[in-house]
Design an enzyme around this catalytic site. Structure first.
Site, PDB file in Angstrom:
ATOM      1  N   LYS A 122       0.826  -1.185  -0.123  1.00 23.69           N
ATOM      2  CA  LYS A 122      -0.058   0.139   0.133  1.00 23.69           C
ATOM      3  C   LYS A 122       0.863   1.302   0.020  1.00 23.69           C
ATOM      4  O   LYS A 122       0.684   2.290  -0.770  1.00 23.69           O
ATOM      5  CB  LYS A 122      -0.848  -0.022   1.074  1.00 23.69           C
ATOM      6  N   LYS A 206      -4.784  -9.619  -7.344  1.00 22.36           N
ATOM      7  CA  LYS A 206      -5.952  -9.716  -6.453  1.00 22.36           C
ATOM      8  C   LYS A 206      -7.018  -8.988  -6.834  1.00 22.36           C
ATOM      9  O   LYS A 206      -6.864  -7.943  -7.217  1.00 22.36           O
ATOM     10  CB  LYS A 206      -5.572  -9.326  -5.017  1.00 22.36           C
ATOM     11  N   LYS A 209     -10.638  -3.510  -4.349  1.00 21.43           N
ATOM     12  CA  LYS A 209     -11.583  -2.343  -4.251  1.00 21.43           C
ATOM     13  C   LYS A 209     -10.870  -0.971  -5.094  1.00 21.43           C
ATOM     14  O   LYS A 209     -11.661  -0.045  -5.767  1.00 21.43           O
ATOM     15  CB  LYS A 209     -11.755  -1.790  -3.003  1.00 21.43           C
TER      16      LYS A 209
END
Ligand code: AMP
Ligand code: TRP
Length: 343
Positions: A122, A206, A209
């Protein structure tokens, strides 16, 4: 684990899990997590938390955060979690989460957190510019779980490392303060044939969102037409469907669609492979679309219905927070006494 009433502590087993209100709830969230929440409620006392404190570790527009918090709550209810029997609430409404997280900030070690792959993913190349909260994120997650002495945590595969850290924190707290068995060591429940649902555009990434391409995921709010369109467009390879599990492993897109089909139809991967061995992707996708629409479209409709009158959703959160707080408060009283805070 045996069935225990709401206020029983360690011994019986308590389920806790969280979902961030960061928008675009998708098929991965459903198959990897929320669907399992629904099954577990049959046997255990469960807390399902909309983790708004975790969401703000990256910037969230305040008005959008509130809407997304209601949307995750609506999704929990639409997927079949019964808010009368289980506790649905938002994290910031129960002060134990932030309080225990601070104590865990002082238990966990920098080195432990530095190894977390989610932080590295992230924060990317900009670690110096990431929030302190993003780095300490797993400590808050441990606090979520342990504020209720939860023993079992249903999550997708991507949360396994964070769960291991929660166990390390529980163990170190118990040892440092010489309170053996005070915190249980929570166990991850990573269940089903789709614990890591991949992007529909790239079988090696993956489903997420935050993927820029909306075609990479099926959102729980997508209508039937959109679901069909996204499955039709899903990336595949030029061969017919594999005839055995070994062949499927080297074909990420095929493997992903097989896993999704298996999870939606409550079959094993092996059963799905046997049924569709040698079939063309065009035919398989038609069947997958019908199945996905039959499971997901009613959920989307129910989310829309609940979001149109959010008073009910807000009331669920308020009532859930009061019940959660009643469980956490005596545990936090013990924690504060153990640490040496004057009460
Ligand atoms: P998040 O949206 O990051 O709060 O995730 C909520 C839950 O969904 C967690 O238990 C995740 O492990 C799970 N999850 C998120 N993405 C996926 C995915 N692509 N496949 C399976 N589970 C997922
Ligand atoms: N970190 C989890 C995720 O992003 C969400 C989460 C927060 C969670 N607290 C939790 C999951 C406690 C399980 C238990 O998916």
């Amino acid at each position: 684990m045996e069935n225990k009433p709401e206020n029983s502590a360690v011994g019986g087993g308590r389920v806790f899990s969280g979902v961030q209100p960061t928008g675009n709830l998708h098929l991965g969230n459903y198959l990897g997590a929320i669907r399992n929440f629904v099954t577990l409620q049959e046997h255990y006392a469960c807390l399902y938390c909309v983790v708004d404190l975790h969401a703000i570790t990256v910037w969230q527009e305040p008005s959008v955060l509130a809407r997304h918090t209601r949307e995750v709550t609506a999704a929990f209810i639409a997927c079949g979690i019964d808010p009368k029997n289980q506790i649905i609430f938002n994290q910031s409404a129960v002060s134990a989460h932030a309080e225990l997280a601070w104590i865990f900030n002082c238990v966990a070690r920098m080195g432990w957190l530095g190894r977390m792959t989610q932080f590295k993913d992230k924060a990317g190349k900009h670690q110096q510019n990431a929030s302190v909260g993003l780095f300490a994120y797993p400590n808050l997650m441990a606090a979520d779980i342990l504020a209720y002495k939860s023993t079992h945590v249903p999550v997708g595969e991507d949360q396994k490392q964070h769960l291991e850290l929660s166990r390390d924190i529980a163990q170190k707290f118990n040892k440092d303060f010489d309170v053996p068995d005070f915190f249980p060591l929570p166990e991850p429940l990573i269940q089903g044939p789709a614990t890591r649902v991949m992007s529909l555009r790239d079988g090696t990434a993956k489903m997420s969102k935050s993927d820029k391409s909306d075609n990479s995921r099926i959102n729980l709010t997508d209508d039937a037409d959109l679901i069909v369109k996204k499955i039709r467009k899903a990336k595949t390879d030029p061969h017919p469907l594999p005839t055995n599990e070994e062949q499927a492993k080297d074909r990420p897109e095929a493997d992903n669609l097989i896993g999704i089909f298996a999870a939606l139809s409550n079959e094993t991967r092996g059963q799905v492979i046997t049924r569709f061995a040698g079939t063309s992707f065009a035919d398989f996708k038609k069947e997958l679309s019908d199945l996905a629409v039959s499971v997901l479209a009613p959920i989307g409709e129910e989310i829309a219905r609940l979001m149109a009158a959010p008073d009910h959703v807000d009331e669920v959160l308020r009532a859930g927070a009061a019940r959660a707080d009643a469980i956490a408060t005596p545990i936090m009283d013990d924690v504060k006494r153990i640490v040496g805070f004057i009460r």
